[in-house]
Design an enzyme around this catalytic site. Structure first.
Site, mmCIF file in Angstrom:
data_model
loop_
_atom_site.group_PDB
_atom_site.id
_atom_site.type_symbol
_atom_site.label_atom_id
_atom_site.label_comp_id
_atom_site.label_asym_id
_atom_site.label_seq_id
_atom_site.Cartn_x
_atom_site.Cartn_y
_atom_site.Cartn_z
ATOM 1 N N HIS A 97 0.806 -1.225 0.000
ATOM 2 C CA HIS A 97 0.000 0.000 0.000
ATOM 3 C C HIS A 97 0.838 1.275 0.000
ATOM 4 O O HIS A 97 0.290 2.362 -0.180
ATOM 5 C CB HIS A 97 -0.964 -0.008 1.190
ATOM 6 C CG HIS A 97 -2.290 0.606 0.872
ATOM 7 N ND1 HIS A 97 -3.425 0.393 1.628
ATOM 8 C CD2 HIS A 97 -2.682 1.442 -0.123
ATOM 9 C CE1 HIS A 97 -4.441 1.059 1.105
ATOM 10 N NE2 HIS A 97 -4.012 1.718 0.050
ATOM 11 N N ASP A 124 -9.588 -0.078 4.410
ATOM 12 C CA ASP A 124 -8.403 -0.695 4.995
ATOM 13 C C ASP A 124 -8.697 -1.087 6.437
ATOM 14 O O ASP A 124 -9.467 -0.418 7.129
ATOM 15 C CB ASP A 124 -7.257 0.333 4.967
ATOM 16 C CG ASP A 124 -5.872 -0.280 5.035
ATOM 17 O OD1 ASP A 124 -5.700 -1.305 5.724
ATOM 18 O OD2 ASP A 124 -4.958 0.283 4.414
ATOM 19 N N HIS A 126 -6.330 -0.876 8.514
ATOM 20 C CA HIS A 126 -5.374 -0.032 9.207
ATOM 21 C C HIS A 126 -5.531 1.422 8.764
ATOM 22 O O HIS A 126 -5.961 1.698 7.645
ATOM 23 C CB HIS A 126 -3.941 -0.502 8.912
ATOM 24 C CG HIS A 126 -3.736 -1.966 9.116
ATOM 25 N ND1 HIS A 126 -3.932 -2.892 8.099
ATOM 26 C CD2 HIS A 126 -3.384 -2.678 10.210
ATOM 27 C CE1 HIS A 126 -3.698 -4.108 8.570
ATOM 28 N NE2 HIS A 126 -3.362 -4.008 9.848
ATOM 29 N N ASP A 128 -2.939 3.422 8.381
ATOM 30 C CA ASP A 128 -1.763 3.725 7.549
ATOM 31 C C ASP A 128 -1.303 5.165 7.733
ATOM 32 O O ASP A 128 -0.889 5.836 6.783
ATOM 33 C CB ASP A 128 -2.063 3.456 6.065
ATOM 34 C CG ASP A 128 -2.139 1.978 5.749
ATOM 35 O OD1 ASP A 128 -1.810 1.158 6.628
ATOM 36 O OD2 ASP A 128 -2.541 1.623 4.624
ATOM 37 N N ASP A 227 -7.440 -1.717 0.134
ATOM 38 C CA ASP A 227 -6.504 -2.693 0.685
ATOM 39 C C ASP A 227 -7.267 -3.988 0.938
ATOM 40 O O ASP A 227 -8.278 -3.994 1.643
ATOM 41 C CB ASP A 227 -5.924 -2.146 1.993
ATOM 42 C CG ASP A 227 -4.752 -2.954 2.520
ATOM 43 O OD1 ASP A 227 -4.823 -4.197 2.491
ATOM 44 O OD2 ASP A 227 -3.775 -2.342 2.984
ATOM 45 N N ASP A 229 -6.677 -6.299 2.864
ATOM 46 C CA ASP A 229 -6.809 -6.683 4.265
ATOM 47 C C ASP A 229 -7.933 -5.928 4.964
ATOM 48 O O ASP A 229 -8.240 -6.200 6.127
ATOM 49 C CB ASP A 229 -5.485 -6.562 5.022
ATOM 50 C CG ASP A 229 -5.037 -5.132 5.316
ATOM 51 O OD1 ASP A 229 -5.867 -4.228 5.427
ATOM 52 O OD2 ASP A 229 -3.807 -4.922 5.454
ATOM 53 N N GLU A 272 -2.103 -4.854 -1.602
ATOM 54 C CA GLU A 272 -1.771 -5.817 -0.540
ATOM 55 C C GLU A 272 -2.311 -7.223 -0.781
ATOM 56 O O GLU A 272 -2.465 -7.999 0.172
ATOM 57 C CB GLU A 272 -2.226 -5.299 0.834
ATOM 58 C CG GLU A 272 -1.561 -3.999 1.271
ATOM 59 C CD GLU A 272 -0.129 -4.170 1.778
ATOM 60 O OE1 GLU A 272 0.343 -5.322 1.858
ATOM 61 O OE2 GLU A 272 0.506 -3.138 2.085
#
Length: 303
Positions: A97, A124, A126, A128, A227, A229, A272
């Site tokens: 990412h 996402d 996260h 980030d 992303d 994830d 990702e």
């Protein structure tokens, strides 16, 4: 846009786990071009960009692989901007990412030149949003949001020009559920809009997306940085940093369908995807399935 350019960026140089470098080819094996062509899109595949390998080195000055990450993002920036200037929708196939620094910086440059408003949806697990001072690892895939907002090394924060690529009000985080304490403070201090998993649980994806898209108008260029994830790992196991409790398949389909309904989509990152950790390429196939919804495939029975 009915013309779309696929841009492969086969690197995991910004990540903590090897394998995302194989993501672009996994998407091709899953039939990404054929699926999007089936929706009436004119699909051009530029193949894979080239860049430095992953030295797997220790952090230096708070970063791992800053030189390599910069070179990859410069290549992504150039390819993305070229597609936009040709009137095509760029779809970046990652890769980790950190590469969104290059793609979104290019979109920001393009929107500035065209007098269009840019809005980024960042899907996402996260935030980030680590900075060099706060990152526990130095991995740059944990810093792209901060870099895009001007908090990071100049070679990454100034890809779009002297000013930061984004202002805090231009980005919305969706699906977040794993955030460092320093990231939480950073996001809250800047006033970034966040719809974390509790928001999705309490409000439902429909209400979240209505709120996230409320300010989108005919002059908005909508960029999706997705992303893999962000999804629940029970349906998307092929990622390097899985976090339990993410959106379900149907919630994510609704997310994509409502983005398609907005009519404002102008550019996309799919990031990702890690085939080394996948099961029979099912996460890549899921990504293609979701992209079909993003580009207009409907599950509606009603006319």
């Amino acid at each position: 846009m009915t013309e779309l350019t696929l841009i492969g960026a086969p690197t995991d140089v910004g990540a903590s786990v090897l394998g995302a470098s194989m993501g672009p080819d996994a998407l091709r094996i899953a039939g990404i071009a054929r699926a999007l062509q089936g929706l009436g899109l004119a699909v051009q595949d530029l193949g894979n960009l080239s860049g430095p390998g992953n030295p797997q080195a220790a952090p230096q000055g708070g970063f791992r692989h800053l030189v390599e990450v910069t070179r990859w993002n410069e290549a992504v920036f150039a390819a993305t901007l070229s597609a936009l200037q040709a009137g095509r929708l760029p779809l970046l196939m990652g890769g980790d990412h950190c590469l969104a620094i290059g793609s979104i910086s290019a979109v920001a440059r393009h929107c500035s030149a065209r007098g269009r408003r840019l809005k980024v949806l960042w899907f996402d697990a996260h935030a980030d949003a680590n900075t060099p001072a706060s990152s526990p690892s130095g991995n740059l895939h944990g810093m792209p949001v901060a870099c895009l907002l001007g908090h990071g090394p100049a070679q990454l924060t100034q890809l779009a020009g002297a000013a930061a690529a984004l202002q805090a009000q231009q980005i919305t985080l969706v699906g977040v559920r794993s955030v460092d304490a320093t990231e939480k403070s950073f996001v809250n201090t800047l006033g970034i809009e966040v719809y974390d998993m509790r928001s999705i649980d309490e409000l439902g994806m429909r209400a979240v997306m209505q709120a996230a898209l409320a300010d989108v108008d005919e002059n908005t260029h909508l960029h999706l940085s997705f992303d893999m994830d962000g999804l629940d790992p029970t349906i998307a196991p092929g990622v390097g940093t899985p976090v339990r409790g993410g959106p379900t398949y149907r919630e994510t389909q609704l997310f994509m369908e409502m983005l398609a309904d907005s009519g404002a989509l102008g550019s996309v990152d799919i990031m990702e995807l890690n085939p080394a950790l996948d099961l029979r390429n099912q996460t890549a196939e899921l990504a293609v399935d979701l992209l079909e919804s993003l580009f207009g495939k409907s599950t509606l029975m009603r006319a």
